[in-house]
Design a protein around this motif. Structure first.
Motif, PDB file in Angstrom:
ATOM      1  N   ILE A 161       7.442   2.904  -1.960  1.00  0.00           N
ATOM      2  CA  ILE A 161       6.751   3.830  -2.865  1.00  0.00           C
ATOM      3  C   ILE A 161       5.629   3.112  -3.595  1.00  0.00           C
ATOM      4  CG2 ILE A 161       7.025   5.187  -4.985  1.00  0.00           C
ATOM      5  CD1 ILE A 161       9.749   6.066  -3.983  1.00  0.00           C
ATOM      6  N   MET A 162       5.884   1.906  -4.103  1.00  0.00           N
ATOM      7  CA  MET A 162       4.850   1.161  -4.804  1.00  0.00           C
ATOM      8  C   MET A 162       3.709   0.779  -3.860  1.00  0.00           C
ATOM      9  SD  MET A 162       3.448   0.020  -7.455  1.00  0.00           S
ATOM     10  CE  MET A 162       4.740   0.409  -8.639  1.00  0.00           C
ATOM     11  N   GLY A 163       4.036   0.438  -2.625  1.00  0.00           N
ATOM     12  CA  GLY A 163       2.995   0.121  -1.649  1.00  0.00           C
ATOM     13  C   GLY A 163       2.088   1.313  -1.405  1.00  0.00           C
ATOM     14  N   SER A 164       2.678   2.508  -1.273  1.00  0.00           N
ATOM     15  CA  SER A 164       1.887   3.728  -1.074  1.00  0.00           C
ATOM     16  C   SER A 164       1.037   4.038  -2.299  1.00  0.00           C
ATOM     17  CB  SER A 164       2.812   4.904  -0.759  1.00  0.00           C
ATOM     18  OG  SER A 164       3.513   4.690   0.450  1.00  0.00           O
ATOM     19  N   ILE A 165       1.609   3.828  -3.484  1.00  0.00           N
ATOM     20  CA  ILE A 165       0.874   4.043  -4.725  1.00  0.00           C
ATOM     21  C   ILE A 165      -0.364   3.158  -4.763  1.00  0.00           C
ATOM     22  CG2 ILE A 165       0.945   3.605  -7.227  1.00  0.00           C
ATOM     23  CD1 ILE A 165       3.848   4.593  -7.188  1.00  0.00           C
ATOM     24  N   MET A 166      -0.211   1.901  -4.390  1.00  0.00           N
ATOM     25  CA  MET A 166      -1.330   0.957  -4.444  1.00  0.00           C
ATOM     26  C   MET A 166      -2.424   1.332  -3.457  1.00  0.00           C
ATOM     27  SD  MET A 166       0.682  -2.659  -5.077  1.00  0.00           S
ATOM     28  CE  MET A 166      -0.809  -3.618  -5.306  1.00  0.00           C
ATOM     29  N   VAL A 167      -2.055   1.815  -2.283  1.00  0.00           N
ATOM     30  CA  VAL A 167      -3.056   2.251  -1.301  1.00  0.00           C
ATOM     31  C   VAL A 167      -3.840   3.441  -1.845  1.00  0.00           C
ATOM     32  CG1 VAL A 167      -3.419   3.236   0.993  1.00  0.00           C
ATOM     33  CG2 VAL A 167      -1.746   1.391   0.680  1.00  0.00           C
ATOM     34  N   MET A 168      -3.144   4.425  -2.414  1.00  0.00           N
ATOM     35  CA  MET A 168      -3.833   5.581  -3.001  1.00  0.00           C
ATOM     36  C   MET A 168      -4.719   5.153  -4.157  1.00  0.00           C
ATOM     37  SD  MET A 168      -1.148   8.792  -2.875  1.00  0.00           S
ATOM     38  CE  MET A 168       0.258   7.953  -3.601  1.00  0.00           C
ATOM     39  N   ARG A 169      -4.236   4.216  -4.956  1.00  0.00           N
ATOM     40  CA  ARG A 169      -5.012   3.775  -6.124  1.00  0.00           C
ATOM     41  C   ARG A 169      -6.306   3.088  -5.690  1.00  0.00           C
ATOM     42  NH1 ARG A 169      -0.947   2.273  -9.759  1.00  0.00           N
ATOM     43  NH2 ARG A 169      -1.159   4.361 -10.661  1.00  0.00           N
ATOM     44  N   VAL A 170      -6.232   2.261  -4.663  1.00  0.00           N
ATOM     45  CA  VAL A 170      -7.445   1.621  -4.140  1.00  0.00           C
ATOM     46  C   VAL A 170      -8.422   2.674  -3.636  1.00  0.00           C
ATOM     47  CG1 VAL A 170      -8.340   0.150  -2.290  1.00  0.00           C
ATOM     48  CG2 VAL A 170      -6.334  -0.584  -3.590  1.00  0.00           C
ATOM     49  N   SER A 171      -7.913   3.725  -2.985  1.00  0.00           N
ATOM     50  CA  SER A 171      -8.773   4.813  -2.501  1.00  0.00           C
ATOM     51  C   SER A 171      -9.501   5.495  -3.651  1.00  0.00           C
ATOM     52  CB  SER A 171      -7.936   5.840  -1.735  1.00  0.00           C
ATOM     53  OG  SER A 171      -7.258   5.255  -0.653  1.00  0.00           O
ATOM     54  N   VAL A 172      -8.771   5.749  -4.744  1.00  0.00           N
ATOM     55  CA  VAL A 172      -9.361   6.400  -5.914  1.00  0.00           C
ATOM     56  C   VAL A 172     -10.419   5.501  -6.563  1.00  0.00           C
ATOM     57  CG1 VAL A 172      -8.864   7.243  -8.243  1.00  0.00           C
ATOM     58  CG2 VAL A 172      -7.358   7.863  -6.345  1.00  0.00           C
ATOM     59  N   ILE A 173     -10.122   4.211  -6.668  1.00  0.00           N
ATOM     60  CA  ILE A 173     -11.083   3.273  -7.265  1.00  0.00           C
ATOM     61  C   ILE A 173     -12.343   3.185  -6.414  1.00  0.00           C
ATOM     62  CG2 ILE A 173     -11.496   0.836  -7.825  1.00  0.00           C
ATOM     63  CD1 ILE A 173      -8.531   0.642  -8.608  1.00  0.00           C
ATOM     64  N   LEU A 174     -12.198   3.120  -5.097  1.00  0.00           N
ATOM     65  CA  LEU A 174     -13.363   3.078  -4.209  1.00  0.00           C
ATOM     66  C   LEU A 174     -14.207   4.342  -4.342  1.00  0.00           C
ATOM     67  CD1 LEU A 174     -11.801   1.509  -0.969  1.00  0.00           C
ATOM     68  CD2 LEU A 174     -13.378   0.420  -2.603  1.00  0.00           C
ATOM     69  N   ALA A 175     -13.543   5.479  -4.516  1.00  0.00           N
ATOM     70  CA  ALA A 175     -14.279   6.737  -4.713  1.00  0.00           C
ATOM     71  C   ALA A 175     -15.089   6.687  -5.999  1.00  0.00           C
ATOM     72  CB  ALA A 175     -13.303   7.911  -4.736  1.00  0.00           C
ATOM     73  N   ASP A 176     -14.503   6.158  -7.076  1.00  0.00           N
ATOM     74  CA  ASP A 176     -15.237   6.042  -8.337  1.00  0.00           C
ATOM     75  C   ASP A 176     -16.423   5.093  -8.212  1.00  0.00           C
ATOM     76  OD1 ASP A 176     -13.899   7.865  -9.856  1.00  0.00           O
ATOM     77  OD2 ASP A 176     -12.670   6.438 -10.957  1.00  0.00           O
ATOM     78  N   LEU A 177     -16.260   4.017  -7.450  1.00  0.00           N
ATOM     79  CA  LEU A 177     -17.385   3.113  -7.204  1.00  0.00           C
ATOM     80  C   LEU A 177     -18.485   3.831  -6.421  1.00  0.00           C
ATOM     81  CD1 LEU A 177     -15.477  -0.189  -6.322  1.00  0.00           C
ATOM     82  CD2 LEU A 177     -16.868   0.245  -8.353  1.00  0.00           C
ATOM     83  N   GLY A 178     -18.079   4.688  -5.476  1.00  0.00           N
ATOM     84  CA  GLY A 178     -19.059   5.481  -4.738  1.00  0.00           C
ATOM     85  C   GLY A 178     -19.793   6.453  -5.640  1.00  0.00           C
ATOM     86  N   ILE A 179     -19.080   7.050  -6.596  1.00  0.00           N
ATOM     87  CA  ILE A 179     -19.714   7.959  -7.565  1.00  0.00           C
ATOM     88  C   ILE A 179     -20.707   7.187  -8.429  1.00  0.00           C
ATOM     89  CG2 ILE A 179     -19.278   9.330  -9.645  1.00  0.00           C
ATOM     90  CD1 ILE A 179     -16.630  10.213  -8.323  1.00  0.00           C
ATOM     91  N   PHE A 180     -20.327   5.989  -8.846  1.00  0.00           N
ATOM     92  CA  PHE A 180     -21.237   5.155  -9.638  1.00  0.00           C
ATOM     93  C   PHE A 180     -22.500   4.850  -8.835  1.00  0.00           C
ATOM     94  CE2 PHE A 180     -22.879   1.147 -11.268  1.00  0.00           C
ATOM     95  CZ  PHE A 180     -22.795   1.320 -12.644  1.00  0.00           C
ATOM     96  N   TYR A 181     -22.337   4.492  -7.568  1.00  0.00           N
ATOM     97  CA  TYR A 181     -23.471   4.131  -6.709  1.00  0.00           C
ATOM     98  C   TYR A 181     -24.399   5.317  -6.475  1.00  0.00           C
ATOM     99  CZ  TYR A 181     -26.022   2.762  -2.489  1.00  0.00           C
ATOM    100  OH  TYR A 181     -27.022   2.505  -1.568  1.00  0.00           O
ATOM    101  N   PHE A 182     -23.848   6.425  -5.952  1.00  0.00           N
ATOM    102  CA  PHE A 182     -24.691   7.582  -5.650  1.00  0.00           C
ATOM    103  C   PHE A 182     -25.153   8.293  -6.926  1.00  0.00           C
ATOM    104  CE2 PHE A 182     -22.630   7.359  -1.388  1.00  0.00           C
ATOM    105  CZ  PHE A 182     -23.792   7.261  -0.649  1.00  0.00           C
ATOM    106  N   GLY A 183     -24.322   8.227  -7.983  1.00  0.00           N
ATOM    107  CA  GLY A 183     -24.711   8.841  -9.246  1.00  0.00           C
ATOM    108  C   GLY A 183     -25.956   8.196  -9.823  1.00  0.00           C
TER     109      GLY A 183
END
Length: 447
Positions: free
Chosen positions: A160-182
């Motif tokens: 469960i923690m491993g899956s949580i960490m994978v999802m969390r990295v996905s969310v962080i990468l999305a926010d970095l993408g928003i920062f870049y394109f924003g």
């Protein structure tokens, strides 16, 4: 100590102190906070909003400093099991189903748990963790949402923690993408690039997306990317990316009528076709004759059964009850009206407002989704993040105010029965509507 570093520390002493305190407070919120301790929760959020404001005020031209601060704040949550939301249990459950080629739209978790040979890691813990409400309904998450869940289950090592960490990295990468394109989009619109930091450093964004694993950020990443492509007149590719946004969360469907005015009749029809074809291709792997009825049934619950942190709905309900109408009957009737009011508003903004200019188009988007959440029966705190991001591109600041005031709704988490405090809800919406009215009618710089 090198002279250059000494000079930097002297020049940025106060912002560095604010950043340090922010990180300490985020750590406290993540690892030393009980969900029921509302006073501590509210105090931490208030301090974090203050630090966010001061950091942007002092360092608005130093985007590297703000970027690093935002990343470090997110990394604090990397190994945390969310304690302000239990949705992640359902996310992992759906991901395990997809990895095992089981369609998450066809069977409820309760029904699947009757299957003794169910090939899901940690099935019992996931089923109990998601709660009785989620367990008795079909999945409501669109296909790209399911893809992230599947990646989390696949790469999480049956943990469960491993899956949580994978999802969390996905969310962080999305926010970095928003920062870049924003930033790129703000430059394209002749707006200050630092405005994207009102999203990137916002405590509600960091806590609810990275901390509590809500996927608005991934949906908004595709939305901002699509809008940036439109600014470059790459509307065909923008249509594909917009379909990806819709396939994470259905919210961008509210904006579809506006493109008729922005692109013109011929282009918009092709644009809609591209979005429709791409969305259909993403849904096809999950198609089954029962899919549409099951999915519609689950989505209909949001309009006619659930209520949380509602604004205008609560006022209307009080009036209806005073006229002897039953609450459970009123919410069903009210829920049926909300989509039509939103659709009519979108059509009016399409034909009565000139949305040729991209900034005006995005402002119309902000007003549509603002109205939608003002009249909705369920407004979870992370829903406001969509309004916040669209608001960073114009002069309105009420979305920032709302991300702060919506923290008042967390009071329900401190109650055993999740009972809301209507006084706090009234305060939240009074402040937001009051500030909105000030910006629209009284602020000299507003048009």
């Amino acid at each position: 100590m090198p002279k250059r570093l000494t000079t930097y520390l002297q020049l940025h002493k106060l912002p560095l102190l604010f950043a340090l305190f922010s990180l300490i407070f985020y750590y406290t919120l993540a690892y030393q906070l009980e969900r029921t301790d509302y006073l501590k929760l509210f105090t931490l959020f208030a301090a974090l909003f203050f630090f966010c404001w001061k950091l942007i005020q002092f360092e608005k031209w130093n985007y590297r400093f703000l970027l690093i601060t935002g990343i470090l704040a997110r990394l604090i949550f990397i190994a945390l099991e969310p304690h302000l939301s239990q949705d992640f249990y359902r996310f992992i459950w759906d991901g395990e189903l997809v990895v095992n080629f089981i369609n998450p739209y066809l069977e409820t978790p309760n029904a699947l748990m009757e299957n003794l040979g169910l090939p899901i890691a940690n099935a019992q813990e996931l089923h109990q963790g998601m709660g009785t409400l989620s367990a008795k309904h079909y999945s409501s998450y669109p296909p790209l949402h399911q893809l992230v869940f599947a990646l989390a289950a696949l790469l999480g090592g049956k943990s469960i923690m491993g899956s949580i960490m994978v999802m969390r990295v996905s969310v962080i990468l999305a926010d970095l993408g928003i920062f870049y394109f924003g930033r790129k989009l703000l430059k394209k619109l002749n707006r200050s690039p630092h405005l994207i930091c009102w999203y990137f450093l916002n405590p509600l964004v960091i806590v609810e997306l990275t901390g509590n694993l809500h996927f608005e950020g991934i949906m908004l990443f595709f939305l901002v990317w699509s809008l940036y492509l439109l600014s470059q007149d790459k509307w065909q590719l923008a249509g594909v990316v917009m379909a990806c946004s819709i396939s994470v969360k259905l919210v961008p469907l509210l904006f579809m009528p506006l493109f008729l005015n922005h692109l013109g009749l011929k282009k918009s029809l092709f644009f809609y076709f591209i979005i429709g074809a791409t969305s259909l291709a993403l849904f096809v792997p999950f198609y089954h004759p029962d899919f549409i009825s099951n999915y519609s049934q689950t989505m209909g619950l949001w309009f006619s059964n659930f209520e949380f942190n509602a604004g205008i709905y609560n006022v209307a309900k009080k009036i209806a009850i005073s006229m002897d109408e039953k609450p459970w009957e009123f919410i069903k009737d009210y829920g049926k009206v909300v989509p039509y009011i939103t659709l009519v508003t979108a059509i009016l903004l399409t034909f009565l407002r000139n949305n040729k200019d991209l900034l005006k188009l995005m402002t119309s988007m902000m007003w549509i989704i603002t109205l939608y959440y003002m009249i909705s029966t369920t407004v979870h705190p992370w829903y406001i993040i969509s309004i916040l991001l669209l608001g960073t591109f114009n002069s309105f600041k009420f979305p920032v105010i709302w991300t702060g005031m919506v923290v008042l709704s967390y009071f329900a988490y401190s109650q055993m029965d999740n009972k809301e405090n209507l006084f706090l809800l009234a305060l939240e919406y009074s402040v937001v509507l009051g500030f909105m009215g000030y910006e629209i009618f009284l602020h000299p710089n507003k048009k």
